[in-house]
Design an enzyme around this catalytic site. Structure first.
Site, PDB file in Angstrom:
ATOM      1  CG  ASN A 101     -50.219  91.178 -14.181  1.00 34.65           C
ATOM      2  OD1 ASN A 101     -49.527  91.706 -15.052  1.00 34.65           O
ATOM      3  ND2 ASN A 101     -50.908  90.071 -14.390  1.00 34.65           N
ATOM      4  N   GLY A 102     -50.555  94.512 -14.877  1.00 36.80           N
ATOM      5  CA  GLY A 102     -51.440  95.179 -15.828  1.00 36.80           C
ATOM      6  C   GLY A 102     -50.984  96.596 -16.083  1.00 36.80           C
ATOM      7  CE  LYS A 488     -41.033  77.908 -29.149  1.00 34.80           C
ATOM      8  NZ  LYS A 488     -42.395  77.947 -29.509  1.00 34.80           N
ATOM      9  CD  GLU A 491     -40.234  81.875 -27.852  1.00 34.46           C
ATOM     10  OE1 GLU A 491     -40.744  82.688 -27.085  1.00 34.46           O
ATOM     11  OE2 GLU A 491     -40.839  80.862 -28.252  1.00 34.46           O
ATOM     12  CG  HIS A 507     -43.167  84.708 -55.535  1.00 37.68           C
ATOM     13  ND1 HIS A 507     -43.537  85.059 -56.813  1.00 37.68           N
ATOM     14  CD2 HIS A 507     -43.600  83.444 -55.351  1.00 37.68           C
ATOM     15  CE1 HIS A 507     -44.198  84.048 -57.371  1.00 37.68           C
ATOM     16  NE2 HIS A 507     -44.245  83.063 -56.495  1.00 37.68           N
TER      17      HIS A 507
HETATM   18  O1  M6R Z   1     -50.853  81.943 -23.494  1.00 41.23           O
HETATM   19  P1  M6R Z   1     -51.008  82.088 -24.969  1.00 41.23           P
HETATM   20  O2  M6R Z   1     -51.059  80.767 -25.678  1.00 41.23           O
HETATM   21  O3  M6R Z   1     -52.195  82.939 -25.349  1.00 41.23           O
HETATM   22  O4  M6R Z   1     -49.688  82.836 -25.460  1.00 41.23           O
HETATM   23  C1  M6R Z   1     -49.549  83.243 -26.785  1.00 41.23           C
HETATM   24  C2  M6R Z   1     -48.126  83.653 -27.083  1.00 41.23           C
HETATM   25  O5  M6R Z   1     -47.727  84.716 -26.260  1.00 41.23           O
HETATM   26  C3  M6R Z   1     -47.140  82.491 -26.892  1.00 41.23           C
HETATM   27  O6  M6R Z   1     -47.486  81.385 -27.665  1.00 41.23           O
HETATM   28  C4  M6R Z   1     -45.699  82.930 -27.269  1.00 41.23           C
HETATM   29  O7  M6R Z   1     -45.626  83.202 -28.630  1.00 41.23           O
HETATM   30  C5  M6R Z   1     -44.677  81.861 -26.867  1.00 41.23           C
HETATM   31  N1  M6R Z   1     -43.647  82.449 -26.049  1.00 41.23           N
HETATM   32  C6  M6R Z   1     -43.974  81.238 -28.023  1.00 41.23           C
HETATM   33  O8  M6R Z   1     -43.084  80.240 -27.619  1.00 41.23           O
END
Ligand code: M6R
Length: 615
Positions: A101-102, A488, A491, A507
């Protein structure tokens, strides 16, 4: 991004690993694979697409029985989601298997070196070089853990690696740099995983691995060293939730379950915050009070939904502490050379505790002398470990990619941080703090009430499933709520959705409004800062006059909005600052239902992964 599982014990490795991958699939679902050392060799299987494809393959062609193994579920970075690019990757002799992973940043140089020495690389991935390097190192080291240490010293970038070797059928070796990996300690069995969810059905005892560490796992225990081979310290901890928390519990999706979990998650995050003396408590604060009193600026860094929580934190922190507060996207933060010093408090918000952009932002802040306070949902993750203070949200595991209960609990944590700073700095009296904590403690009941009235919202969502665009507008703390509602919908429903500050409409954005365009308006309370309310009522009239179909989210008893609402969604009356805790819930339900009506899979939206561990 990417989920990794390793296992050594007495059970069928294939079964344990695949069950673990099922729980980690939220981290990536482009392909999946497993490998098991067995019968003096190494058996592996991998398939593009979701885990179900691999499961089918294993049903048709099971791997030989073995009690040691590893697996991977992928979010593609280098190379598309094909069978060949799926993990695990093997060396040419098929003796070593590795999952990753990475991103290995120097993989191109390493690949060239390897091909120059006669290795044949079969994929487009950065990972495959590690399998070949491990095979080379093993031939001189004669031991997988030592081979791993040698290879890790050559790698640049971020990586969690887990490997097995045909000649060491009772060993699994892992390594981590800037990417998560935890050890699960069972009875005669040991686990490695990106997240405890993978092994929670077997054990709740876990060990955190530190930065640049290699772990060698055997049935009877684990040995941890640095990349340099020196023994390394670790921290053991108990996972405070059980396997049932990571199940759907009868809901059609994790997202629906997590929306429904919100009253409890908020209540759990508030639990035990007021100590015997009546003062507010955080979980771990390694910043002395005098340093907090010296703070002259707060900067909140976060990504995505957590960033929206951070935007709301700015209102709370400035209001409660009178300290200037900026909220910044973590991915932009360090590149603009922000002004930071020993008197800056940086608040890093992250559900996973592993988001690379947020981690890099906090490291940059600490290098500049700032103190960092983390708000995080994941015990044992990197962000809280590298911070000076931590407030854990107790939302329990959030599996759906779209964040819901994590957001609400992040908000609660932000209010608590603001109040804590107010307490330490003396800008709020104890009774004022207790009043807000008391108001917060009523939120679970109010969220429950909102959840009980969502059928009309679901019905509305279904009628809008064929639309191209939905706009969201709000003012003050309703503005980040509008952004969150739009995120929301993007995505989950893959629709054009945008959030605006209502005052900005004139604006430019109002040009988007035409006949029948759905516009969701988050209306501030008419009580308290009623000027905000009056202004937004004017905004609703302006967009309605241009043909918009208005969906108005307003508190109980607000009659002024009724004539302008094509659809009215009622929320309980709460203090203005706390309104996001109840106003966001209908937007989550709306997006989930609309996405479902469009035939989308809400837990695993396309192109996304839950935990974004690459920049
Ligand atoms: O694990 P994290 O809270 O750092 O993640 C941050 C974002 O990747 C996460 O909130 C993302 O935007 C969500 N999928 C939104 O629903």
């Amino acid at each position: 991004m990417c989920g990794i599982v390793g296992y050594v014990g007495g059970q069928s490795a294939q079964d344990v690993v695949v069950a673990g991958l099922r729980r980690l699939e939220y981290r990536g679902y482009d392909s999946a694979g497993v490998a098991v050392p067995a019968d003096g060799g190494l058996a592996s299987a991998k398939k593009a697409g979701k885990l179900v494809n691999l499961e089918k393959e294993l049903k048709d062609r099971p791997l030989p029985a073995g009690n040691t193994g590893l697996g991977h579920t992928r979010w593609a970075t280098h190379g598309g989601p094909t069978d060949a690019n799926a993990h695990p990757h093997l060396d040419n002799a098929g003796r070593v298997a590795v999952v990753h992973n990475g991103i290995i940043e120097n993989f191109a140089v390493l690949r060239e070196e390897l091909t120059g020495r006669g290795h044949h690389l079969a994929s487009e991935t950065d990972t495959e070089v590690v399998a070949h390097l491990l095979a080379e190192a093993y031939s001189s080291a004669g031991e997988l853990a030592e081979a791993m240490r040698q290879v890790c010293r050559r790698l640049e970038g971020a990586f969690t690696l887990v490997a097995v070797h045909a000649d060491e059928p009772g060993t699994v070796v892992g390594a981590r740099r800037n990417s998560p990996l935890v050890v699960g300690v069972g009875d005669g069995e040991m686990f490695l995983a990106s997240d405890v969810a993978a092994f929670i059905a077997h054990t709740r005892s876990a060990i955190e691995l530190g930065q640049d560490q290699v772990v060698e796992l055997r049935r009877d225990g684990a040995t941890v060293t640095g990349f340099d081979g020196h023994p390394a310290g670790t921290r053991a901890y108990h996972v405070d939730w059980d396997a049932s928390a990571a199940e759907k519990g009868g809901y059609a999706s994790f997202m629906l379950k997590e929306i429904a979990d919100q009253p409890k998650a908020v209540a759990d995050t508030l639990l035990g915050r007021i100590g015997a003396s009546g003062a507010l408590r955080l979980d771990e604060v390694r910043i002395p009070p005098h340093e907090l009193r010296d703070v002259d600026k707060v900067v909140v860094v976060a990504c995505g939904t957590a960033f929206h929580a951070g935007m709301i934190a700015k209102y709370a922190i400035e209001h409660i502490t009178r300290l200037p507060c900026e909220t910044e996207l973590a991915s932009e933060f360090r590149y603009r050379d922000p002004i930071l010093d020993g008197r800056t408090l940086v608040v890093a918000i992250s559900q996973s505790g592993e988001t690379m952009d947020t981690l890099m932002a906090l490291r940059h802040a600490r290098e500049q002398g700032a103190r960092v306070l983390a708000i995080c949902n994941t015990n044992g993750s990197t962000i809280p470990r590298e911070s000076d203070a931590v407030l854990y949200t107790h939302a329990g595991p959030e599996v759906a990619v779209a964040s819901t209960k994590a957001f609400l609990t992040q908000l609660v944590a932000c209010y608590l941080v603001a109040l804590y700073l107010g307490q330490v700095r003396g800008t709020k009296w104890g009774d004022e703090i207790r009043t807000v904590v008391h108001q917060l403690s009523d939120i679970p009941r109010q969220v429950e009430a909102v959840l009980g009235t969502m059928e009309p919202v679901r019905e509305l969502a279904r009628t809008l499933a064929d639309r191209d665009t939905v706009l969201f507008v709000g003012r003050h703390v309703g503005y980040p709520v509008a952004l969150e509602g739009a995120l929301k919908l993007k995505e989950l429903a893959y629709m054009h959705a945008e959030g605006f500050a209502a005052g900005e409409l004139k604006h430019g954005p109002i040009a988007l409004v035409d006949e029948g365009l759905p516009v969701v308006v988050i209306v501030p309370s008419p009580r308290g800062r009623s000027v905000l309310h009056d202004k937004i009522v004017s905004n609703i009239q302006e967009i309605r006059a241009r043909g918009a179909r208005t969906v108005v989210i307003a508190e109980e008893g607000d009659e002024a909005v009724v004539p302008y609402a094509d659809h009215l969604v009622r929320i309980p009356a709460v203090p203005t600052l706390l309104q996001p805790l109840v106003a966001t819930v209908p937007l989550q339900v709306f997006a989930c239902e609309l996405a479902t009506a469009r035939g989308n899979e809400v837990d695993q939206p396309r192109n996304l992964a839950k935990s974004v561990t690459v920049e």
